[in-house]
Design a protein around this motif. Structure first.
Motif, PDB file in Angstrom:
ATOM      1  N   SER A 122       0.829  -1.205   0.000  1.00 11.56           N
ATOM      2  CA  SER A 122       0.000   0.000   0.000  1.00 11.56           C
ATOM      3  C   SER A 122       0.864   1.256   0.000  1.00 11.56           C
ATOM      4  O   SER A 122       0.613   2.199  -0.765  1.00 11.56           O
ATOM      5  CB  SER A 122      -0.924  -0.019   1.219  1.00 11.56           C
ATOM      6  N   LEU A 123       1.916   1.282   0.814  1.00  4.79           N
ATOM      7  CA  LEU A 123       2.807   2.449   0.861  1.00  4.79           C
ATOM      8  C   LEU A 123       3.572   2.615  -0.448  1.00  4.79           C
ATOM      9  O   LEU A 123       3.750   3.742  -0.938  1.00  4.79           O
ATOM     10  CB  LEU A 123       3.783   2.304   2.027  1.00  4.79           C
ATOM     11  N   ILE A 124       4.011   1.521  -1.063  1.00  2.00           N
ATOM     12  CA  ILE A 124       4.775   1.593  -2.313  1.00  2.00           C
ATOM     13  C   ILE A 124       3.906   2.115  -3.441  1.00  2.00           C
ATOM     14  O   ILE A 124       4.345   2.952  -4.256  1.00  2.00           O
ATOM     15  CB  ILE A 124       5.352   0.209  -2.660  1.00  2.00           C
ATOM     16  N   THR A 164      -7.655   4.567  -8.276  1.00  2.00           N
ATOM     17  CA  THR A 164      -7.067   3.572  -9.171  1.00  2.00           C
ATOM     18  C   THR A 164      -7.779   2.229  -9.006  1.00  2.00           C
ATOM     19  O   THR A 164      -7.990   1.756  -7.897  1.00  2.00           O
ATOM     20  CB  THR A 164      -5.576   3.406  -8.876  1.00  2.00           C
ATOM     21  N   GLN A 165      -8.133   1.643 -10.134  1.00  2.00           N
ATOM     22  CA  GLN A 165      -8.758   0.317 -10.118  1.00  2.00           C
ATOM     23  C   GLN A 165      -7.654  -0.737 -10.107  1.00  2.00           C
ATOM     24  O   GLN A 165      -6.805  -0.768 -11.000  1.00  2.00           O
ATOM     25  CB  GLN A 165      -9.651   0.136 -11.359  1.00  2.00           C
ATOM     26  N   ILE A 166      -7.675  -1.571  -9.096  1.00  3.60           N
ATOM     27  CA  ILE A 166      -6.617  -2.565  -8.897  1.00  3.60           C
ATOM     28  C   ILE A 166      -7.231  -3.953  -8.890  1.00  3.60           C
ATOM     29  O   ILE A 166      -8.164  -4.232  -8.142  1.00  3.60           O
ATOM     30  CB  ILE A 166      -5.857  -2.314  -7.583  1.00  3.60           C
ATOM     31  N   TYR A 167      -6.673  -4.810  -9.726  1.00  3.51           N
ATOM     32  CA  TYR A 167      -7.052  -6.221  -9.739  1.00  3.51           C
ATOM     33  C   TYR A 167      -5.932  -7.006  -9.065  1.00  3.51           C
ATOM     34  O   TYR A 167      -4.783  -6.982  -9.502  1.00  3.51           O
ATOM     35  CB  TYR A 167      -7.245  -6.706 -11.175  1.00  3.51           C
ATOM     36  N   ILE A 168      -6.258  -7.690  -7.994  1.00  7.35           N
ATOM     37  CA  ILE A 168      -5.270  -8.476  -7.264  1.00  7.35           C
ATOM     38  C   ILE A 168      -5.265  -9.891  -7.825  1.00  7.35           C
ATOM     39  O   ILE A 168      -6.212 -10.653  -7.636  1.00  7.35           O
ATOM     40  CB  ILE A 168      -5.559  -8.485  -5.756  1.00  7.35           C
ATOM     41  N   ALA A 169      -4.192 -10.211  -8.528  1.00  5.81           N
ATOM     42  CA  ALA A 169      -4.055 -11.527  -9.155  1.00  5.81           C
ATOM     43  C   ALA A 169      -3.291 -12.438  -8.209  1.00  5.81           C
ATOM     44  O   ALA A 169      -2.062 -12.472  -8.209  1.00  5.81           O
ATOM     45  CB  ALA A 169      -3.331 -11.396 -10.487  1.00  5.81           C
ATOM     46  N   SER A 170      -4.018 -13.154  -7.416  1.00  4.97           N
ATOM     47  CA  SER A 170      -3.385 -14.078  -6.467  1.00  4.97           C
ATOM     48  C   SER A 170      -4.456 -14.983  -5.892  1.00  4.97           C
ATOM     49  O   SER A 170      -5.650 -14.817  -6.164  1.00  4.97           O
ATOM     50  CB  SER A 170      -2.682 -13.311  -5.342  1.00  4.97           C
ATOM     51  N   GLY A 171      -4.004 -15.912  -5.072  1.00  6.48           N
ATOM     52  CA  GLY A 171      -4.940 -16.766  -4.357  1.00  6.48           C
ATOM     53  C   GLY A 171      -5.402 -16.087  -3.078  1.00  6.48           C
ATOM     54  O   GLY A 171      -5.439 -14.854  -2.973  1.00  6.48           O
ATOM     55  N   GLU A 172      -5.726 -16.892  -2.107  1.00  4.08           N
ATOM     56  CA  GLU A 172      -6.220 -16.342  -0.836  1.00  4.08           C
ATOM     57  C   GLU A 172      -5.081 -15.697  -0.061  1.00  4.08           C
ATOM     58  O   GLU A 172      -4.030 -16.314   0.166  1.00  4.08           O
ATOM     59  CB  GLU A 172      -6.856 -17.462  -0.005  1.00  4.08           C
ATOM     60  N   ALA A 214      -6.471   2.530   1.515  1.00  4.05           N
ATOM     61  CA  ALA A 214      -5.768   3.388   0.561  1.00  4.05           C
ATOM     62  C   ALA A 214      -6.350   3.282  -0.845  1.00  4.05           C
ATOM     63  O   ALA A 214      -6.391   4.278  -1.575  1.00  4.05           O
ATOM     64  CB  ALA A 214      -4.281   3.038   0.551  1.00  4.05           C
ATOM     65  N   PHE A 215      -6.808   2.094  -1.233  1.00  3.45           N
ATOM     66  CA  PHE A 215      -7.340   1.866  -2.573  1.00  3.45           C
ATOM     67  C   PHE A 215      -8.642   1.079  -2.471  1.00  3.45           C
ATOM     68  O   PHE A 215      -8.642  -0.154  -2.554  1.00  3.45           O
ATOM     69  CB  PHE A 215      -6.321   1.105  -3.430  1.00  3.45           C
ATOM     70  N   PRO A 216      -9.739   1.779  -2.263  1.00  4.85           N
ATOM     71  CA  PRO A 216     -11.020   1.077  -2.064  1.00  4.85           C
ATOM     72  C   PRO A 216     -11.541   0.399  -3.328  1.00  4.85           C
ATOM     73  O   PRO A 216     -12.352  -0.515  -3.243  1.00  4.85           O
ATOM     74  CB  PRO A 216     -11.959   2.189  -1.606  1.00  4.85           C
ATOM     75  N   ASN A 217     -11.084   0.863  -4.511  1.00  5.98           N
ATOM     76  CA  ASN A 217     -11.578   0.302  -5.765  1.00  5.98           C
ATOM     77  C   ASN A 217     -10.720  -0.916  -6.135  1.00  5.98           C
ATOM     78  O   ASN A 217      -9.863  -0.867  -7.007  1.00  5.98           O
ATOM     79  CB  ASN A 217     -11.523   1.372  -6.857  1.00  5.98           C
ATOM     80  N   ILE A 218     -10.972  -1.994  -5.432  1.00  7.49           N
ATOM     81  CA  ILE A 218     -10.151  -3.198  -5.580  1.00  7.49           C
ATOM     82  C   ILE A 218     -11.001  -4.341  -6.119  1.00  7.49           C
ATOM     83  O   ILE A 218     -12.068  -4.642  -5.593  1.00  7.49           O
ATOM     84  CB  ILE A 218      -9.515  -3.614  -4.235  1.00  7.49           C
ATOM     85  N   ASP A 276     -14.983  -4.451  -4.817  1.00  8.05           N
ATOM     86  CA  ASP A 276     -15.273  -3.812  -3.543  1.00  8.05           C
ATOM     87  C   ASP A 276     -15.121  -2.304  -3.702  1.00  8.05           C
ATOM     88  O   ASP A 276     -14.041  -1.817  -4.021  1.00  8.05           O
ATOM     89  CB  ASP A 276     -14.304  -4.295  -2.461  1.00  8.05           C
ATOM     90  N   LEU A 277     -16.194  -1.594  -3.508  1.00  9.35           N
ATOM     91  CA  LEU A 277     -16.177  -0.141  -3.597  1.00  9.35           C
ATOM     92  C   LEU A 277     -16.364   0.442  -2.202  1.00  9.35           C
ATOM     93  O   LEU A 277     -17.372   0.208  -1.550  1.00  9.35           O
ATOM     94  CB  LEU A 277     -17.283   0.358  -4.526  1.00  9.35           C
ATOM     95  N   GLU A 278     -15.335   1.180  -1.752  1.00 10.34           N
ATOM     96  CA  GLU A 278     -15.344   1.825  -0.440  1.00 10.34           C
ATOM     97  C   GLU A 278     -15.553   0.805   0.671  1.00 10.34           C
ATOM     98  O   GLU A 278     -16.060   1.138   1.735  1.00 10.34           O
ATOM     99  CB  GLU A 278     -16.426   2.909  -0.391  1.00 10.34           C
ATOM    100  N   GLY A 279     -15.180  -0.407   0.436  1.00  7.39           N
ATOM    101  CA  GLY A 279     -15.218  -1.427   1.468  1.00  7.39           C
ATOM    102  C   GLY A 279     -16.605  -1.886   1.840  1.00  7.39           C
ATOM    103  O   GLY A 279     -16.762  -2.714   2.715  1.00  7.39           O
TER     104      GLY A 279
END
Length: 631
Positions: free
Chosen positions: A422-424, A434-442, A456-460, A482-485
């Motif tokens: 998040s800091l980076i 920013t729209q972020i797609y997290i490509a990973s497992g659990e 920091a990035f609610p649009n995940i 997830d928008l704004e959690g």
């Protein structure tokens, strides 16, 4: 005498009349034609045309015999059980003699009868059943032979049938698929095969993908026939998927037919279930052409089948001829295409994300298996660290057991935590929208570890595997926004992802497609997926890929978190550290005798990205260390 007729003649006429009546009743009940009835009547009735005394002295007059060809035994037995016809059995004994037949009475008087051509009658049930069985056996034999020959000629018809049967689902899923016309087949390369190469890939999807490219190249180098690779089903991921469940096997075979011969399975005489035992061995890691030509090729003169049971990193990054290097690229970028079902769903997911604007694919490799095997426990509780250690000891094939977590982290060998990520991202200039797609497992630690990143990035948009807990209604993989959690908008229906349940490699294929298509790709760890996605994005035109310098970032993060480095100076330092790590064209770094430390071929397939053989048309050769060379 009765009305001029002797008593003996009168008795004979009575027997004949009764016999005729019995025959009429029998054949009417059997549904026989009048011609057949007349034939039998002529068989048993004495002729009225011969009345001479000489004929009466000789016994019976000549009978005209009408034979019914192929009469069933059942009907004959029924026929001779008639009461009146039984008299004829006592009167006549039938015997063949040459071309005629004789009828012998009880009085010893013989009457010669000529044979007449027999009419053809319908087949009996027994014969029909016999013909049906023989025809069925013949048809099935032809079908088996056709399928066997079809495997050599690769017919599309049988493949579609087998795939549909194998992938039958009680809940059929309708996905919009782009119908693409098959490209024209390339001419087949004619060569004498030195034997069969069977391979069993190990690792996750992307590690197996790179291994498949290497095995095709080795088969081409040694003039071998490659068997369609087997995928790993026994590793940590325990994915039961086969090659054809993830990749388009037909396209894989056809697109490489001008380079190497590929078959779906070994011939029967070389299969283990028929008693054949191939040579099983793992080739030496990071080997060059000389090793395979001098040490592996001679093995095929003794063993017609060699089975490579480990395939990870078995071909060197460098020192390989240009044609073989480009063949590795061709397999990776063109031949290994996902199945139409995976591609249709991946394209739909990409389209839904692009409709909302540009997006970042974040490969947040903070998963339980990654942390356990790397020994990285920074940010974990004591209970979580102990759980990861137990998991590492539970797998005997993982050789390194005792690991110092902080030492690993300081060397840049640990994935960044969600809090550090998040800091980076903020320091690199990504804003809150920013729209972020997290490509990973659990994510290990679940919502507790994702809280800072969400804030920091609610649009995940991320993929999670629901665990069987109190808040879980179904254990299927879902993709949601997830928008704004708080607000959750489903990108894909859970039924569309039900086929990926317990199939981590197929789910990784979706993440691979989204990462390739994203506007920016950021991996938090340089694993196999990060390297292959990086190389694929270079091949597609050097798309923006931010390669995080974790060793440098760990120092900056610690300085910022202990108050030594201000937020502004922290952001400036992070940006300066990654100015030249955005996926720009660059030469691959080669370290002699240290293949694990040099640049991975599939992360920067330079030979496939430039036009000149020495790639002098690429900028940025730069300075090199004394122990480093550049190709």
């Amino acid at each position: 005498m009765i009305h001029g007729i002797s008593h003996q003649r009168w008795i004979e006429h009575r027997h004949c009349a009764r016999t005729e009546e019995s025959l009429d009743r029998f054949w009417v009940s059997r549904g026989r034609s009048w011609e057949a009835r007349a034939c039998i009547w002529r068989l048993l009735m004495p002729s009225t045309r011969a009345r001479s005394d000489s004929n009466r002295q000789r016994g019976r007059e000549r009978l005209r015999w009408c034979v019914l060809a192929r009469a069933s035994c059942f009907e004959v037995s029924k026929f001779f059980r008639l009461s009146n016809v039984g008299v004829l059995l006592r009167l006549f004994t039938i015997r063949n003699r040459g071309r005629g037949m004789e009828v012998r009475s009880e009085g010893g008087i013989q009457v010669r009868c000529d044979k007449l051509p027999a009419p053809v009658i319908p087949r009996t049930r027994l014969q029909v059943w016999f013909i049906w069985v023989c025809s069925s056996i013949l048809l099935w034999t032809c079908l088996v032979q056709l399928v066997t020959v079809g495997e050599l000629w690769r017919p599309h018809f049988f493949e579609r049938i087998s795939n549909r049967l194998a992938h039958s689902d009680p809940l059929p899923l309708v996905i919009e698929e782009t119908v693409r016309s098959p490209p024209p087949l390339l001419p087949t390369r004619n060569y004498t095969s030195n034997g069969f190469l069977k391979v069993s890939c190990n690792g996750g999807l992307n590690q197996m993908r790179a291994a498949i490219c290497d095995m095709v190249t080795i088969a081409r180098l040694l003039n071998l026939t490659l068997v369609v690779p087997e995928l790993d089903k026994t590793s940590f991921w325990a994915d039961p998927s086969n090659f054809e469940d993830i990749f388009d096997v037909r396209h894989f075979i056809d697109s490489l037919r001008d380079e190497v011969r590929i078959v779906r399975r070994l011939p029967k005489r070389y299969q283990q279930k028929y008693g054949y035992q191939p040579l099983r061995m793992p080739p030496v890691s990071w080997s060059n052409e000389k090793y395979y030509l001098e040490q592996i090729l001679p093995l095929f003169s003794k063993h017609e089948v060699v089975h490579f049971n480990r395939t990870d990193a078995r071909l060197a990054n460098n020192g390989i001829s240009l044609d073989l290097q480009r063949l590795r690229c061709r397999v990776n970028f063109q031949a290994l295409r996902f199945t139409p079902q995976i591609e249709a769903l991946g394209n739909k997911l990409v389209r839904l994300l692009q409709e909302k604007g540009s997006f970042v694919a974040l490969h947040l490799r903070y998963e339980m298996d990654m942390l356990a095997f790397s020994g990285c426990t920074h940010g974990c509780t004591a209970e979580e660290a102990e759980e990861l250690k137990r998991m590492r000891y539970a797998f005997p094939w993982w050789r390194e057991k005792e690991i110092v977590a902080e030492e690993r982290r300081s060397q840049g060998l640990c994935p960044l935590t969600p809090e550090e990520t998040s800091l980076i991202l903020q320091a690199l200039g990504f804003d809150k929208d920013t729209q972020i797609y997290i490509a990973s497992g659990e994510i290990y630690g679940s919502e507790r570890r994702l809280a800072a990143l969400r804030a920091a990035f609610p649009n995940i948009c991320f993929s999670v595997e629901l665990s069987e807990g109190e808040n879980s209604k179904e254990n299927v993989k879902k993709l949601h926004l997830d928008l704004e959690g708080v607000k959750k908008e489903m990108l894909l229906d859970p039924k569309e992802l039900q086929q990926f349940h317990n199939h981590s490699s197929q789910m990784a294929a979706l993440d691979f497609m989204v990462s390739i298509a994203s506007n920016t790709f950021i991996p938090t760890y340089d694993g196999n997926m990060a390297k292959l996605v990086e190389g694929h994005r270079r091949y597609l035109g050097f798309k923006r890929t931010i390669l995080l310098d974790r060793k440098r970032l760990v120092v900056l993060l610690d300085l910022h978190q202990n108050g030594t480095l201000s937020l502004k100076n922290f952001e400036v330092a992070v940006r300066l550290a990654h100015e030249k790590k955005m996926g720009q064209p660059s030469h691959r770094r080669v370290i002699v005798d240290k293949p694990k430390e040099e640049d991975y071929f599939y992360a920067n397939p330079l030979e496939c990205l430039c036009k000149q053989p020495d790639c002098d048309d690429l900028p940025g050769r730069g300075k090199r260390k004394s122990n480093e060379v550049s190709i």
